[in-house]
Design an enzyme around this catalytic site. Structure first.
Site, PDB file in Angstrom:
ATOM      1  N   HIS A 258      -6.596   2.438  -3.281  1.00 19.02           N
ATOM      2  CA  HIS A 258      -7.968   1.977  -3.061  1.00 19.02           C
ATOM      3  C   HIS A 258      -8.688   2.771  -1.972  1.00 19.02           C
ATOM      4  CE1 HIS A 258      -6.204  -0.680   0.164  1.00 19.02           C
ATOM      5  NE2 HIS A 258      -7.360  -0.443   0.726  1.00 19.02           N
TER       6      HIS A 258
ATOM      7  N   ASP B 215      -0.829   0.234  -5.806  1.00 22.74           N
ATOM      8  CA  ASP B 215      -1.826   0.647  -4.813  1.00 22.74           C
ATOM      9  C   ASP B 215      -1.330   1.825  -3.981  1.00 22.74           C
ATOM     10  OD1 ASP B 215      -4.250   0.636  -3.545  1.00 22.74           O
ATOM     11  OD2 ASP B 215      -3.775  -0.987  -2.149  1.00 22.74           O
TER      12      ASP B 215
ATOM     13  N   SER C 214      -5.938   0.781   6.060  1.00 24.35           N
ATOM     14  CA  SER C 214      -5.349   0.905   4.732  1.00 24.35           C
ATOM     15  C   SER C 214      -4.687   2.257   4.526  1.00 24.35           C
ATOM     16  CB  SER C 214      -6.425   0.746   3.649  1.00 24.35           C
ATOM     17  OG  SER C 214      -6.685  -0.600   3.413  1.00 24.35           O
TER      18      SER C 214
END
Length: 409
Positions: free
Chosen positions: A153, A185, A263
């Site tokens: 992402h 992911d 992230s």
């Protein structure tokens, strides 16, 4: 209609479980933070706003009390000093601090400082931009010749645009996407550099609750930020992403502060080994007044990441284990009820049928459809698993060999 073999357990996202919303961390243009993840957990305890409003009053009272006592004490002492003869000043010689001259003291192995020193040189910031939209996140170098691991992402915004990797020395390079697996992911980038500092990958299977956890990344674009905590829980079923590309994570939970922009960054243990990839956070929601870290962060276990990254680097693709079943998202009881079974798939060959309810995977209880998918995704294609099933009024165990589907660049 279910797509044989490529319908990895269920192409549909199970209904979001109750509890704090969990998100992939958004990023910094905006920071790609953790996606807000969906997980099975009780609602967070919200601080009583009245208690919060009373606190300044209490502090104010304490401050007044201290001021009054100090004034009274000062008056008494002052009067006594005024009536006493002056005394010569006392000369004091202060020894220099150990190390002297601004030299830092050595840090013990396992200290937060030593962990940060070992890992930080291999941590990078990532920016992705396309058609005027962009995001930023974090990644880490896994090989000296320029392979970088991050979240899928984080890089999605730049798939049809530009992705840049910035290094701790301030330099940057344009990166290409080697491959990605939205189901986990995970994405792998490549930059045209050699002799890069790399992280050391640990063993997430050896992690226990209470272990030291250190997160390093670029929250809100603040590169090289280090936060620390402990491992709070293991095997948390977490889902992130949208309906098109949902990630199912058998997550490591930590209270090390993780915020938008973290992230894709590393979660390290006390030996400075990477044990997870920071991917999601739980928040109180936009209406609760706190959308950043509340001490509920989630990372993808590095053992899963290692398999996927190795496959991507070697082939440009990676595999995801599947059973060839569809899950009934409307089922309200404990377990995961099978809505469909793909003809010729692993589940049918093992004797599973529509209506069977999966209660356990390798002895691990299955609360619902999400927990079922996550438990299977924690395995690898070709693994043999033992399912505990409820068929009608009877319970049975079935051994099944997982199939696979492939994710490309």
């Amino acid at each position: 209609m279910d797509d044989p073999w490529t319908a990895a357990l269920s192409a549909r996202q199970p209904p979001p479980p109750q509890g704090p919303p969990v998100a992939p961390m958004p990023s910094m243009a905006p920071p790609v933070g953790p996606p807000i993840a969906q997980l099975q957990s009780p609602n967070p305890v919200v601080t009583d706003p009245q208690a919060r409003s009373r606190r300044p009053w209490r502090l104010f009272v304490v401050a007044i009390a201290v001021a009054l006592v100090a004034g009274l004490f000062g008056g008494v002492v002052g009067s006594r000093l005024a009536s006493s003869p002056a005394q010569p000043p006392t000369r004091v010689s202060l020894a220099p601090a150990s190390g002297g001259n601004g030299t830092a003291l050595p840090r013990a192995d396992g200290s937060i400082a030593s962990i940060a020193r070992a890992v930080s040189p291999a941590v990078v910031s990532i920016s992705a931009e396309s058609s005027g939209q962009g995001a930023t996140g974090t990644g880490f170098v896994v090989s000296p010749d320029g392979y970088v691991v991050t979240n899928n992402h984080v890089v999605e915004a730049g798939l049809n645009g530009t992705i840049r990797v910035s290094f701790p020395d301030g330099s940057s390079e344009r990166a290409t996407v080697v491959g990605r697996n939205p189901s986990y992911d995970i994405a792998v980038l490549k930059v045209p550099r050699t002799e890069l500092a790399t992280v050391v990958l640990g063993d997430s299977a050896a992690v226990v609750v209470g272990d030291t956890a250190v997160a390093i990344g670029s929250p809100l674009g603040l590169e090289g930020t280090v936060t620390a905590g402990i491992i709070s829980a293991l095997n948390r079923p977490v889902t992130t992403g949208g309906e098109a590309e949902t990630s199912f994570i058998n997550a490591i939970q930590t209270d090390a502060p993780i915020n938008p922009g973290n992230s894709g960054g590393p979660l390290a243990n006390a030996r400075g080994e990477v044990i997870g990839v920071n991917s999601a956070i739980a928040t109180l929601g936009s209406g609760a007044g706190q959308e950043g870290s509340i001490g509920l962060g989630f990372a993808i276990p590095i053992n899963q990441v290692r398999r996927i990254v190795t496959e991507i680097i070697e082939t440009g693709q990676s595999t995801t284990p599947i059973m060839g079943v569809g899950v009934d998202n409307d089922f309200q009881e404990v377990g995961a009820r099978l809505r469909s079974v793909v003809a010729g798939g692993p589940a049918e060959r093992a004797g599973l049928a529509v209506g069977d309810v999966v209660l356990k995977v390798d002895g691990r209880p299955v609360a619902d459809g999400t927990a079922f998918v996550v438990a299977v995704r924690a395995k690898a294609p070709g693994d043999s698993i033992i399912l505990t099933l409820k068929s009608g009024s009877s319970t049975r165990q079935v051994e099944l060999v997982l199939g696979s589907t492939t994710s490309g660049p």
